[in-house]
Design an enzyme around this catalytic site. Sequence first.
Site, PDB file in Angstrom:
ATOM      1  N   GLU A 136       0.800  -1.221   0.000  1.00 34.78           N
ATOM      2  CA  GLU A 136       0.000   0.000   0.000  1.00 34.78           C
ATOM      3  C   GLU A 136       0.844   1.288   0.000  1.00 34.78           C
ATOM      4  O   GLU A 136       0.319   2.361  -0.241  1.00 34.78           O
ATOM      5  CB  GLU A 136      -0.966   0.019   1.175  1.00 34.78           C
ATOM      6  CG  GLU A 136      -0.343   0.283   2.518  1.00 34.78           C
ATOM      7  CD  GLU A 136      -1.310   0.996   3.460  1.00 34.78           C
ATOM      8  OE1 GLU A 136      -2.433   1.328   3.048  1.00 34.78           O
ATOM      9  OE2 GLU A 136      -0.914   1.226   4.612  1.00 34.78           O
ATOM     10  N   HIS A 165      -4.452   2.984   2.243  1.00 37.67           N
ATOM     11  CA  HIS A 165      -4.051   3.778   1.074  1.00 37.67           C
ATOM     12  C   HIS A 165      -4.431   3.093  -0.244  1.00 37.67           C
ATOM     13  O   HIS A 165      -3.935   3.467  -1.307  1.00 37.67           O
ATOM     14  CB  HIS A 165      -2.542   4.035   1.094  1.00 37.67           C
ATOM     15  CG  HIS A 165      -2.096   4.932   2.207  1.00 37.67           C
ATOM     16  ND1 HIS A 165      -2.594   6.201   2.382  1.00 37.67           N
ATOM     17  CD2 HIS A 165      -1.207   4.718   3.219  1.00 37.67           C
ATOM     18  CE1 HIS A 165      -2.014   6.750   3.452  1.00 37.67           C
ATOM     19  NE2 HIS A 165      -1.187   5.867   3.979  1.00 37.67           N
ATOM     20  N   HIS A 214       4.700   0.070  10.322  1.00 35.53           N
ATOM     21  CA  HIS A 214       6.055   0.164   9.773  1.00 35.53           C
ATOM     22  C   HIS A 214       7.135  -0.123  10.814  1.00 35.53           C
ATOM     23  O   HIS A 214       8.321   0.065  10.536  1.00 35.53           O
ATOM     24  CB  HIS A 214       6.330   1.532   9.133  1.00 35.53           C
ATOM     25  CG  HIS A 214       5.434   1.863   7.993  1.00 35.53           C
ATOM     26  ND1 HIS A 214       5.592   2.979   7.198  1.00 35.53           N
ATOM     27  CD2 HIS A 214       4.341   1.223   7.484  1.00 35.53           C
ATOM     28  CE1 HIS A 214       4.671   3.028   6.273  1.00 35.53           C
ATOM     29  NE2 HIS A 214       3.891   1.963   6.435  1.00 35.53           N
TER      30      HIS A 214
END
Length: 268
Positions: free
Chosen positions: A39, A68, A178
């Site tokens: 994404e 996203h 992340h």
Amino acid sequence: MNILFFGDVIGRPGREGLAKVLPELRTRHQADFIIMNAENAAHGKGLTPRIAEELWGMGADVLTMGNHTYDRKEIFSILDDSRLLRPLNYPAAAAGHGSGIYRSRSGVPIMVLQIMGRVNMPVLLDCPFQAADQTLRRLKDQAPVVIVDLHTEATSETAALGWHLDGRVSAAVGTHTHVQTADERLLPKGTAFLTDCGACGPINSIIGMDIAPAMNRFLSGIPSPMVVAGGDAQVCGCVIDIDEKTGKARSISRIREIVSLPPSLPEK
């Protein structure tokens, strides 16, 4: 069977880093199937058809997305591709697929699905717990191995989803933050779980983005355009060993590789 699962691929550094280490990782782990979260693969936000082809060309069997998914209009031309999944708990009218049935390199049927959390996620979503239940009831008999991408902001919601799915899926692996967590384990009923498998992207960054504009947002409160950072990359993910007969996981291990890249690598 071994499945490689890679966290959010961030821009060109993430893609270049993966391209460098994936052949060796595939061989080392004798990977039967490869999943990547894509994404953030196009300039740090969204996905384009060209970049999807780049990742499929590296060996990805399935690309998962997230909040996203629809950020780039180009993606609508490939949303019907079965190798691309968006969160299944988007409203029913949303384009794309939230789950799919695939085959490993040895011919074993594998179901992959993605669910997105609702805590602190600025997207209109159906209940992820109910959406997962409905999909598993509908498709579970079609594949002994089931892998779930848990795309969540809050670790509490990730954990709740993992426990909710324990014993009904082979693995539930988190993406989105992340940042790789150090809590990989087998849940009591045989599901491999990891709160977040991390990201594939620049190390010296703020979750993949260039430090200066990201810092400006915190210091001034004024939105600044985000750009993907440069420099060396990390490639984060996990490898999951699954008994293809029972669908139960035997082990889950984190992957984190550091990759040297040119100091100024422009996006493309």
